[in-house]
Design a protein around this motif. Structure first.
Motif, PDB file in Angstrom:
ATOM      1  N   ALA A 263       7.133  -4.013  -8.121  1.00  0.00           N
ATOM      2  CA  ALA A 263       6.871  -4.993  -9.182  1.00  0.00           C
ATOM      3  C   ALA A 263       6.882  -6.414  -8.612  1.00  0.00           C
ATOM      4  N   THR A 264       7.828  -6.683  -7.702  1.00  0.00           N
ATOM      5  CA  THR A 264       7.899  -7.999  -7.063  1.00  0.00           C
ATOM      6  C   THR A 264       6.629  -8.284  -6.258  1.00  0.00           C
ATOM      7  N   LEU A 265       6.181  -7.294  -5.498  1.00  0.00           N
ATOM      8  CA  LEU A 265       4.981  -7.473  -4.685  1.00  0.00           C
ATOM      9  C   LEU A 265       3.740  -7.667  -5.559  1.00  0.00           C
TER      10      LEU A 265
ATOM     11  N   SER B 125      11.868   5.399  -6.565  1.00  0.00           N
ATOM     12  CA  SER B 125      13.252   5.175  -6.972  1.00  0.00           C
ATOM     13  C   SER B 125      13.296   3.860  -7.737  1.00  0.00           C
ATOM     14  N   ALA B 126      14.429   3.570  -8.379  1.00  0.00           N
ATOM     15  CA  ALA B 126      14.551   2.319  -9.132  1.00  0.00           C
ATOM     16  C   ALA B 126      14.368   1.119  -8.209  1.00  0.00           C
ATOM     17  N   GLU B 127      14.929   1.214  -7.001  1.00  0.00           N
ATOM     18  CA  GLU B 127      14.808   0.117  -6.037  1.00  0.00           C
ATOM     19  C   GLU B 127      13.364  -0.060  -5.590  1.00  0.00           C
TER      20      GLU B 127
ATOM     21  N   VAL C  41       0.834  -1.203   0.000  1.00  0.00           N
ATOM     22  CA  VAL C  41       0.000   0.000   0.000  1.00  0.00           C
ATOM     23  C   VAL C  41       0.869   1.253   0.000  1.00  0.00           C
ATOM     24  N   TYR C  42       1.923   1.245   0.796  1.00  0.00           N
ATOM     25  CA  TYR C  42       2.832   2.398   0.897  1.00  0.00           C
ATOM     26  C   TYR C  42       3.484   2.711  -0.454  1.00  0.00           C
ATOM     27  N   LEU C  43       4.069   1.694  -1.091  1.00  0.00           N
ATOM     28  CA  LEU C  43       4.750   1.916  -2.372  1.00  0.00           C
ATOM     29  C   LEU C  43       3.755   2.285  -3.470  1.00  0.00           C
ATOM     30  N   ASP C  44       2.577   1.676  -3.422  1.00  0.00           N
ATOM     31  CA  ASP C  44       1.561   1.942  -4.443  1.00  0.00           C
ATOM     32  C   ASP C  44       1.074   3.389  -4.386  1.00  0.00           C
ATOM     33  N   GLN C  45       1.175   4.023  -3.220  1.00  0.00           N
ATOM     34  CA  GLN C  45       0.671   5.391  -3.064  1.00  0.00           C
ATOM     35  C   GLN C  45       1.733   6.457  -3.262  1.00  0.00           C
ATOM     36  N   LEU C  46       2.987   6.051  -3.409  1.00  0.00           N
ATOM     37  CA  LEU C  46       4.040   7.042  -3.634  1.00  0.00           C
ATOM     38  C   LEU C  46       3.893   7.678  -5.013  1.00  0.00           C
ATOM     39  N   ALA C  47       4.044   8.990  -5.075  1.00  0.00           N
ATOM     40  CA  ALA C  47       3.915   9.690  -6.353  1.00  0.00           C
ATOM     41  C   ALA C  47       5.081   9.361  -7.274  1.00  0.00           C
ATOM     42  N   THR C  48       6.287   9.291  -6.718  1.00  0.00           N
ATOM     43  CA  THR C  48       7.477   8.936  -7.491  1.00  0.00           C
ATOM     44  C   THR C  48       8.218   7.828  -6.779  1.00  0.00           C
TER      45      THR C  48
END
Length: 210
Positions: free
Chosen positions: A195-197, A187-189, A178-185
């Motif tokens: 993508a893995t999740l 980083s490559a990592e 949920v956290y990564l999905d909501q980030l506007a931008t």
């Protein structure tokens, strides 16, 4: 169940940080006090509440990994007690033939190590999110805390017992997605991690319409 959907990526609560890091809530608060005491971190406080940023999460994670309970898990058992019992058995076996049988039984008990338990998780604690297929979780302990590890995601979470550790791991996977999905931008990592999740988590809001 749905509170994780309201994570603010720029102003995380202690509970959000606990879920994202897989670290018990009380340890997060303790680490904050320790880091503030060292002058290594400044936490935003508003109306008596704490708020974290992504940079704070990394500092707390590093601080946790320096602690024995966060970085090393040993086989359950009291090593000193085992050493004393083993010495007693050697003495008994060498002096009393009648005690040899008992000594062999005790030695067998000493060499038995607690096996790492394995379970499978198939759900996540967020409405709408499901796992595409069950994933394997291994649980080990240092005798005081328990650590749940998922090889498919590389995620680890700790708890007071085995169910608590597995529950914390499920919470961490959901919170991280949920956290990564909501980030506007990203980083490559972070993009690679998201993508893995997404390969493991089915999210109806992100699935293409057939």
């Amino acid at each position: 169940m749905t509170s994780l959907r309201r994570i603010d990526a720029e102003r995380l609560t202690p509970m959000d940080a606990s879920s994202l890091l897989g670290i018990p809530y009380e340890l997060v608060l303790r680490y904050v006090r320790e880091l503030e005491g060292e002058g290594s971190i400044e936490i935003e406080r508003k109306a008596g509440r704490l708020y974290f940023s992504a940079a704070h999460l990394e500092l707390i994670k590093r601080h946790h990994e320096k602690r024995p309970q966060g970085s090393k898990f040993r086989v359950e058992g009291n090593a000193d007690l085992h050493q004393h019992v083993l010495q007693d058995l050697k003495t008994l076996a060498s002096t009393l033939e009648a005690m040899a049988k008992l000594a062999r039984v005790r030695c067998k008990e000493l060499i038995k190590a607690p096996a790492c338990s394995t379970t499978w998780i198939s759900t996540l604690p967020v409405a709408g999110l499901t796992l595409r297929k069950p994933i394997q979780v291994s649980v080990v302990s240092d005798g005081k805390a328990f650590s749940a590890f998922c090889g498919d995601t590389g995620s680890t979470a700790t708890g007071r017992n085995r169910p608590d550790a597995v529950r914390a791991l499920r919470q961490r996977l959901a919170a991280e997605y949920v956290y990564l999905d909501q980030l506007a931008t990203l980083s490559a990592e972070e993009a690679e991690r998201l993508a893995t999740l997404r390969q493991l988590i089915r999210d109806p809001e992100r699935e293409p319409i057939p």
